[in-house]
Design a protein around this motif. Sequence first.
Motif, PDB file in Angstrom:
ATOM      1  N   PRO A 297       9.450  12.502 -28.013  1.00 51.07           N
ATOM      2  CA  PRO A 297       9.217  11.521 -29.070  1.00 51.07           C
ATOM      3  C   PRO A 297       8.782  10.155 -28.533  1.00 51.07           C
ATOM      4  O   PRO A 297       9.291   9.684 -27.515  1.00 51.07           O
ATOM      5  N   GLY A 298       7.832   9.567 -29.222  1.00 50.47           N
ATOM      6  CA  GLY A 298       7.428   8.199 -28.911  1.00 50.47           C
ATOM      7  C   GLY A 298       6.519   8.042 -27.703  1.00 50.47           C
ATOM      8  O   GLY A 298       6.127   6.929 -27.357  1.00 50.47           O
ATOM      9  N   ALA A 299       6.166   9.130 -27.001  1.00 44.59           N
ATOM     10  CA  ALA A 299       5.259   9.002 -25.847  1.00 44.59           C
ATOM     11  C   ALA A 299       3.866   8.634 -26.359  1.00 44.59           C
ATOM     12  O   ALA A 299       3.479   9.015 -27.463  1.00 44.59           O
ATOM     13  N   ALA A 300       3.105   7.863 -25.547  1.00 42.96           N
ATOM     14  CA  ALA A 300       1.745   7.464 -25.954  1.00 42.96           C
ATOM     15  C   ALA A 300       0.767   7.902 -24.874  1.00 42.96           C
ATOM     16  O   ALA A 300       0.923   7.529 -23.704  1.00 42.96           O
ATOM     17  N   LEU A 301      -0.235   8.700 -25.249  1.00 46.53           N
ATOM     18  CA  LEU A 301      -1.194   9.232 -24.272  1.00 46.53           C
ATOM     19  C   LEU A 301      -2.612   8.890 -24.685  1.00 46.53           C
ATOM     20  O   LEU A 301      -3.003   9.152 -25.835  1.00 46.53           O
ATOM     21  N   LEU A 318       0.893   7.087 -20.875  1.00 50.01           N
ATOM     22  CA  LEU A 318      -0.073   7.653 -19.927  1.00 50.01           C
ATOM     23  C   LEU A 318      -1.466   7.204 -20.335  1.00 50.01           C
ATOM     24  O   LEU A 318      -1.863   7.404 -21.487  1.00 50.01           O
ATOM     25  N   ASP A 319      -2.192   6.610 -19.392  1.00 55.88           N
ATOM     26  CA  ASP A 319      -3.512   6.100 -19.725  1.00 55.88           C
ATOM     27  C   ASP A 319      -4.525   6.552 -18.679  1.00 55.88           C
ATOM     28  O   ASP A 319      -4.365   6.234 -17.488  1.00 55.88           O
ATOM     29  N   SER A 333       8.457   5.770 -18.627  1.00 58.45           N
ATOM     30  CA  SER A 333       7.580   5.545 -17.466  1.00 58.45           C
ATOM     31  C   SER A 333       6.168   5.167 -17.906  1.00 58.45           C
ATOM     32  O   SER A 333       5.759   5.457 -19.031  1.00 58.45           O
ATOM     33  N   VAL A 334       5.428   4.536 -16.996  1.00 57.90           N
ATOM     34  CA  VAL A 334       4.039   4.173 -17.278  1.00 57.90           C
ATOM     35  C   VAL A 334       3.162   4.722 -16.153  1.00 57.90           C
ATOM     36  O   VAL A 334       3.431   4.461 -14.985  1.00 57.90           O
ATOM     37  N   VAL A 335       2.147   5.498 -16.498  1.00 51.88           N
ATOM     38  CA  VAL A 335       1.194   6.009 -15.493  1.00 51.88           C
ATOM     39  C   VAL A 335      -0.192   5.507 -15.893  1.00 51.88           C
ATOM     40  O   VAL A 335      -0.670   5.807 -16.987  1.00 51.88           O
ATOM     41  N   GLY A 336      -0.805   4.742 -15.009  1.00 51.04           N
ATOM     42  CA  GLY A 336      -2.030   4.027 -15.373  1.00 51.04           C
ATOM     43  C   GLY A 336      -3.310   4.709 -14.943  1.00 51.04           C
ATOM     44  O   GLY A 336      -3.294   5.789 -14.340  1.00 51.04           O
ATOM     45  N   PRO A 337      -4.449   4.080 -15.234  1.00 42.20           N
ATOM     46  CA  PRO A 337      -5.769   4.659 -14.988  1.00 42.20           C
ATOM     47  C   PRO A 337      -6.001   5.051 -13.528  1.00 42.20           C
ATOM     48  O   PRO A 337      -5.598   4.327 -12.621  1.00 42.20           O
ATOM     49  N   GLY A 338      -6.626   6.200 -13.353  1.00 44.98           N
ATOM     50  CA  GLY A 338      -7.010   6.647 -12.015  1.00 44.98           C
ATOM     51  C   GLY A 338      -5.896   7.338 -11.254  1.00 44.98           C
ATOM     52  O   GLY A 338      -6.113   7.836 -10.155  1.00 44.98           O
ATOM     53  N   THR A 348      11.229   9.319 -11.920  1.00 46.78           N
ATOM     54  CA  THR A 348      12.501   8.992 -12.569  1.00 46.78           C
ATOM     55  C   THR A 348      12.217   8.059 -13.746  1.00 46.78           C
ATOM     56  O   THR A 348      11.177   7.387 -13.774  1.00 46.78           O
ATOM     57  N   PRO A 349      13.108   8.021 -14.748  1.00 47.43           N
ATOM     58  CA  PRO A 349      12.871   7.196 -15.932  1.00 47.43           C
ATOM     59  C   PRO A 349      12.504   5.751 -15.554  1.00 47.43           C
ATOM     60  O   PRO A 349      12.992   5.208 -14.564  1.00 47.43           O
TER      61      PRO A 349
END
Length: 352
Positions: A297-301, A318-319, A333-338, A348-349
């Motif tokens: 829930p609430g994840a943004a991709l 995730l972008d 967590s945040v996973v950025g471009p590239g 980990t959270p």
Amino acid sequence: MRALILTGGLGTRLRPLTLALPKPVLPVVNRPFLEHQLLDLRRQGVREVLLATGYKPKAFAKAFGNGHRLGLKLRYAHETRPLGTGGAVRQALSFFKGTTLVLNGDVLQRLDLASFRKRHLDVRAEVSIALTRVADPTQFGLVETNGRGLVKRFLEKPSPEEVTCDTINAGAYLIEPSALDLIPPGVLYSIERGLFPELLKRGRRMAGWVSNGYWLDIGTLDKYLQAHVDGLGGAWPLPLAGLRHKGAFLLDHGARLSPRASHEGRGRVLLGPGTTVEAGARFSGSVCLGADVRVAPGAALNDCVVLDGARIGAESRLDRCLVGRNVRIGAGSVVGPGRALGDGSRLTPFSR
Ligand code: GTP
């Protein structure tokens, strides 16, 4: 017509994704990449294909077997040590019966084979090279042709002042068996940097034929993502049979989508078999989720590729990134471009 596909490369630029699977077998919109090309060849009348393998040959046999599933007669020629593109073609000499199509196994392209062949035969070329136009040719090998479409010059990665045309080698060739005599047997040899310039030097007839169809070399992480964004955005035709459509979402069998998940902007979201998207998940652009993925829930991709078995934690973002098989992304967590997370990675959270 018969086709030989070069699939033996290590795919180093696509690491970490190619550590477990060779590039032509990596999924693109949830099918082994090469399957898109094989189905297109079959549609255009090719029935016999030879795959020249080197790196991880078992993965090819597992994905494609004898080709029956795809309506093709598929065979394999394995290299115990890399022979390069030219050496691989030379080793397969006995497969060449008349004009034969040779393809790089890492290019997604819509090639009009009938026109390509007609042109090859009309100008009586020994080798014809499919060309594609690019905006910035400085990163590629240019192929310059004359008014009759015959190859005049090869120019490898020219500086901006050296650029004389915008046509590059598209990685698809029609080759007559006679052209292969020039390749020394059993040694590492390049078709592009060895055979082609050598033929030109000897005045043998080579043609360039400009293909106007979609073209993308998927060999880098950026381009691999681009193949998905383009496919889900409609730039090349996806195999959609068996998928359920719910607005911008495409659902494979057993996939579950919460009615409280949303999508905005262009593109579409593909949910692989058994994948679950929970309430409040937000998508934008084109997102490909493999089999048995779970989006909490609430994840943004936005514009990303998530391979089989991955778990995307609640409220994570995730972008423009690539997530390998069975990756665990902790909540927040945040996973950025590239970024590209190799198979089995654990975040980990609240990782950034
Ligand atoms: P990188 O390591 O990232 O450069 O990828 P690659 O190893 O695939 O090399 P490249 O993209 O230049 O290769 C173009 C095509 O030729 C790909 O489809 C490769 O699989 C194929 N190829 C490259 N080298 C060989 C080889 O030695 N043998 C065979 N059979 N195919 C090859």
